[in-house]
Design an enzyme around this catalytic site. Structure first.
Site, mmCIF file in Angstrom:
data_model
loop_
_atom_site.group_PDB
_atom_site.id
_atom_site.type_symbol
_atom_site.label_atom_id
_atom_site.label_comp_id
_atom_site.label_asym_id
_atom_site.label_seq_id
_atom_site.Cartn_x
_atom_site.Cartn_y
_atom_site.Cartn_z
ATOM 1 N N GLU A 259 -0.452 4.740 -0.565
ATOM 2 C CA GLU A 259 -1.279 5.931 -0.795
ATOM 3 C C GLU A 259 -0.424 7.182 -0.637
ATOM 4 O OE1 GLU A 259 -5.824 4.763 0.456
ATOM 5 O OE2 GLU A 259 -4.414 5.287 2.038
ATOM 6 N N TYR B 294 0.851 -1.200 0.000
ATOM 7 C CA TYR B 294 0.000 0.000 0.000
ATOM 8 C C TYR B 294 0.874 1.233 0.000
ATOM 9 C CZ TYR B 294 -5.006 -0.184 -0.013
ATOM 10 O OH TYR B 294 -6.303 -0.256 -0.432
ATOM 11 N N LYS C 227 -1.226 0.647 -25.440
ATOM 12 C CA LYS C 227 -1.559 0.551 -26.865
ATOM 13 C C LYS C 227 -0.244 0.595 -27.646
ATOM 14 C CE LYS C 227 -6.170 2.167 -25.793
ATOM 15 N NZ LYS C 227 -7.179 3.242 -25.890
ATOM 16 N N ASP D 35 -5.312 13.836 -25.657
ATOM 17 C CA ASP D 35 -5.374 12.430 -25.248
ATOM 18 C C ASP D 35 -4.744 11.593 -26.353
ATOM 19 O OD1 ASP D 35 -6.049 9.806 -24.773
ATOM 20 O OD2 ASP D 35 -8.158 10.211 -24.281
ATOM 21 N N ARG E 221 -1.279 -2.460 -18.933
ATOM 22 C CA ARG E 221 -2.552 -1.744 -18.938
ATOM 23 C C ARG E 221 -2.520 -0.660 -17.863
ATOM 24 N NH1 ARG E 221 -6.726 -2.790 -21.611
ATOM 25 N NH2 ARG E 221 -5.487 -4.405 -22.596
ATOM 26 N N THR F 186 -2.882 6.129 -22.442
ATOM 27 C CA THR F 186 -2.801 4.788 -21.880
ATOM 28 C C THR F 186 -1.372 4.324 -22.105
ATOM 29 O OG1 THR F 186 -3.449 3.835 -23.991
ATOM 30 C CG2 THR F 186 -5.193 4.149 -22.383
HETATM 31 C C1 LIG Z 1 -8.199 3.631 -25.131
HETATM 32 C C2 LIG Z 1 -8.489 5.069 -24.921
HETATM 33 C C3 LIG Z 1 -8.673 5.626 -23.643
HETATM 34 C C4 LIG Z 1 -8.777 4.897 -22.347
HETATM 35 O O1 LIG Z 1 -8.613 3.656 -22.186
HETATM 36 P P1 LIG Z 1 -8.904 2.743 -20.922
HETATM 37 O O2 LIG Z 1 -9.598 1.591 -21.518
HETATM 38 O O3 LIG Z 1 -9.721 3.495 -19.934
HETATM 39 O O4 LIG Z 1 -7.534 2.430 -20.391
HETATM 40 C C5 LIG Z 1 -8.828 6.990 -23.535
HETATM 41 N N1 LIG Z 1 -8.814 7.769 -24.610
HETATM 42 C C6 LIG Z 1 -8.655 7.285 -25.847
HETATM 43 C C7 LIG Z 1 -8.637 8.231 -26.995
HETATM 44 C C8 LIG Z 1 -8.508 5.919 -26.050
HETATM 45 O O5 LIG Z 1 -8.392 5.436 -27.289
#
Ligand SMILES: *Cc1c(COP(=O)(O)O)cnc(C)c1O
Length: 416
Positions: A53, A51, A226, A197, A232, A223
């Site tokens: 936090e 833990y 990807k 994002d 993840r 993320t």
């Molecule tokens: C995949 C994605 C996310 C978030 O993915 P999680 O499944 O929550 O990890 C956020 N924004 C975009 C543009 C994405 O393609």
């Protein structure tokens, strides 16, 4: 694995089955990848027990010296990798990273403006059934009908009209480059905070294969799992002036204890992403996508926006098969071991559960080492399967070729 087999044969069997599935099918889902063994090792470590936090050197619990160092390494690497002033590596996923930004930067009832979900946006950018659409007012911009691409002059007009508090740039199913600099200028003019994002394209951005949003954005979220090919999870990068607020928003605002095993695995993936081989890898993702796109178009399939600049493409199924849905097409391909997802295309005439598109991406097959020749073979198979309307015999024949490809290009070996 042997210890798990002895202790819990049921779950061990399922993990082995998933490993086999991954190894014996070709992954075209654009948001997926295969991580390295070092990443998996860190992820499966005793760090999961701790833990922690808080943040390095300001934890609530004792015994955090080692995990403090782990998180500090992850933060320092993230800052270096993305060229950012500040990094928060605790978000459990990309959606949490975005919610963290909203929590840090705006009040409930403020307005978020992101890309239309049905044009390629993400549910965390203001979808009505997502928290982002329930606690905040929302508006969206989209692609033009003619080009199926963003026209930043038109986006600018819409943003100035809507006056959002946060403008979100970024998408899950957009095959063209995103002009973050233009988004930065629009946000400035409209007095909005810019959240870029880059969940899908992070690996391309950090290796210079896609324009970098960092200099133009108040926040960058991504993320890790990807194109960045890590565990993840989510990451937030921001300018120094937001550092304190964003850290408070993630903990204690949105989450409890961070997943230290995941943070260690993130750090490993950042290190991997800094190596020259990773740049070779991401360049290959793009060249493989270009090959895939031109093979598809040669066979008469229409791609949304006419092609790709990144790791993914959207195929308009109607272009050769007006009566076939994306839903059915994806199932036919999966039966032959070619795994992809149905996807709405801009201005789709069908509801999202049926959809008129398929989304193909090259990150995972590029990790396995597939190149131009294999992609040509693969697209031959795709075309045959679809044009046969999922004929059983054609699928069986194609499945055999897929099995050979899989054997020649195994996923990273997970025997640990
Ligand atoms: C995949 C994605 C996310 C978030 O993915 P999680 O499944 O929550 O990890 C956020 N924004 C975009 C543009 C994405 O393609």
């Amino acid at each position: 694995m042997q210890r798990l087999e002895r202790a819990d044969p049921e779950i061990a069997r399922l993990i082995t089955a998933e490993h086999k599935r991954q190894n014996e099918t070709l992954e075209l889902i654009a948001s997926e990848n295969h991580v390295s063994i070092p990443v998996l090792k860190a992820l499966g470590s005793v760090l999961t027990d701790k833990y922690a936090e808080g943040y390095p050197s300001t934890r609530w619990y004792c015994g955090c010296d080692t995990v403090d160092s782990v998180e500090q390494v992850a933060i320092d690497r993230a800052k270096k990798l993305f060229g950012a002033d500040h990094a928060n590596v605790q978000p459990h996923c990309g959606t949490s990273a975005n919610l963290g930004v909203y929590l840090a930067a705006i009040k409930p009832g403020a307005k978020i403006m992101g890309m239309n979900l049905s044009h390629g946006g993400h549910l965390s950018h203001g979808l009505k059934i997502n928290v982002s659409g329930q606690f905040y007012k929302t508006a969206c911009y989209g692609v033009e009908k003619e080009t199926e691409q963003l026209d930043l002059d038109i986006v600018r007009k819409q943003v100035l009209e809507e006056k959002p508090d946060i403008l979100v740039a970024g998408a899950s199913a957009y095959s063209r480059k995103i002009d973050f600099e233009a988004f930065g200028n629009i946000a400035k003019e409209a007095g909005a905070i810019l959240l870029s994002d880059i969940a899908h394209i992070a690996g391309l951005v950090v290796t210079g294969q896609h324009p970098d949003p960092t200099p133009h954005s108040d926040f960058v979220t991504t993320t890790n799992h990807k194109t960045l090919r890590g565990p993840r999870g989510g990451i937030i990068l921001c300018k120094s002036k937001w550092a304190k607020k964003i850290d408070q928003a993630i903990f204690p605002g949105l989450q409890g204890g961070p997943m230290m095993h995941s943070i260690a695995a993130k750090a490993v993936s950042f290190h991997e992403a800094m190596q020259p081989e990773f740049k070779t890898y991401t360049a290959k993702i793009i060249s493989n996508a270009k090959t895939m796109a031109s093979e598809l178009m040669d066979k008469g399939w229409r791609l949304v926006s006419g092609g790709t600049d990144n790791h993914l493409m959207l195929i308009d199924i109607r272009s050769k098969l007006p009566d076939v849905t994306g839903h059915d097409a994806a199932i036919w391909l999966a039966t032959a071991g070619i795994v992809c997802n149905k996807n709405a295309i801009p201005f789709d005439s069908r509801p999202p559960v049926q959809a008129s598109g398929l989304r193909f991406g090259t990150p995972a097959i590029t990790t396995r080492g597939l190149g131009d020749d294999e992609i040509k073979t693969l697209i031959e198979l795709v075309d045959k399967i679809l044009m046969s309307h999922g004929d059983r015999e054609i699928i069986d024949q194609a499945g055999k070729v897929v099995a050979e490809l899989c054997k020649a290009f195994p996923v990273p070996n997970y025997n640990m």
